[in-house]
Design a protein around this motif. Structure first.
Motif, PDB file in Angstrom:
ATOM      1  N   GLU A  58      22.804  54.817  67.198  1.00 36.39           N
ATOM      2  CA  GLU A  58      23.501  55.812  68.019  1.00 36.39           C
ATOM      3  C   GLU A  58      22.537  56.638  68.866  1.00 36.39           C
ATOM      4  O   GLU A  58      22.910  57.187  69.901  1.00 36.39           O
ATOM      5  CB  GLU A  58      24.299  56.751  67.096  1.00 36.39           C
ATOM      6  CG  GLU A  58      25.110  57.792  67.818  1.00 36.39           C
ATOM      7  CD  GLU A  58      25.856  58.713  66.864  1.00 36.39           C
ATOM      8  OE1 GLU A  58      26.124  59.856  67.271  1.00 36.39           O
ATOM      9  OE2 GLU A  58      26.159  58.306  65.732  1.00 36.39           O
TER      10      GLU A  58
ATOM     11  N   ASP B  32      23.822  65.212  68.181  1.00 36.91           N
ATOM     12  CA  ASP B  32      24.382  64.773  69.450  1.00 36.91           C
ATOM     13  C   ASP B  32      24.580  65.987  70.362  1.00 36.91           C
ATOM     14  O   ASP B  32      24.215  67.110  69.999  1.00 36.91           O
ATOM     15  CB  ASP B  32      25.674  63.967  69.248  1.00 36.91           C
ATOM     16  CG  ASP B  32      26.837  64.786  68.714  1.00 36.91           C
ATOM     17  OD1 ASP B  32      26.769  66.038  68.706  1.00 36.91           O
ATOM     18  OD2 ASP B  32      27.837  64.168  68.301  1.00 36.91           O
TER      19      ASP B  32
ATOM     20  N   ILE C  78      23.272  63.618  63.627  1.00 35.53           N
ATOM     21  CA  ILE C  78      23.294  62.153  63.649  1.00 35.53           C
ATOM     22  C   ILE C  78      22.681  61.700  62.337  1.00 35.53           C
ATOM     23  O   ILE C  78      21.590  62.150  61.972  1.00 35.53           O
ATOM     24  CB  ILE C  78      22.521  61.610  64.862  1.00 35.53           C
ATOM     25  CG1 ILE C  78      23.219  62.049  66.155  1.00 35.53           C
ATOM     26  CG2 ILE C  78      22.375  60.093  64.791  1.00 35.53           C
ATOM     27  CD1 ILE C  78      22.478  61.674  67.425  1.00 35.53           C
TER      28      ILE C  78
END
Length: 132
Positions: free
Chosen positions: A82, A67, A73
């Motif tokens: 996500e 991220d 992630i």
């Protein structure tokens, strides 16, 4: 001894790509599973797309996706959901192209061990004729 399926692939992007540096390791898939995923990509239905991403997550082994803060992630369904849509689209497209392409392994051999005729056929694109 037979050939065992279960090949894995490393997806990487060219220097000129927005995704250069991203590395994704995925498993291959059976034809039926592949076709089900590809057929479902054209939909706009959120539930169907969620199923596509969940199916893909089963083939995801690892990636180096982080991220904005540098936190990794996870390479699972939670991480897939996500991830940014443009990244997941690029990953799915690369996976699709990789699975559909012909492996550049050893050249084919005939049954007697000699070089096969197909391996000697030139495969480059020829220029179109300029005749009017």
């Amino acid at each position: 001894m037979g050939y065992k399926r279960g090949k894995t692939y490393l997806l990487e992007w060219e220097d000129t790509s927005d995704f250069h540096g991203l590395q994704v390791r995925v498993r291959g898939t059976r034809v039926g599973e592949y076709l089900a995923i590809i057929d479902s990509l054209d939909t706009q239905d959120a539930e169907t797309l969620r199923d596509v991403f969940a199916q893909f997550a089963q083939f995801l082994i690892s990636w180096n996706l982080e991220d904005e803060d540098g936190t990794p992630i996870p390479a699972n369904i939670d991480g897939v959901l996500e991830a940014d849509m443009d990244i997941m689209t690029a990953i799915l497209e690369a996976w699709q192209l990789t699975l559909a392409s012909v492996s550049k392994g050893k050249e084919p051999r005939s049954n007697d061990g000699s070089r096969s005729a197909e391996a000697s056929i030139p495969m480059e694109t020829l220029s179109p004729s300029l005749a009017s």
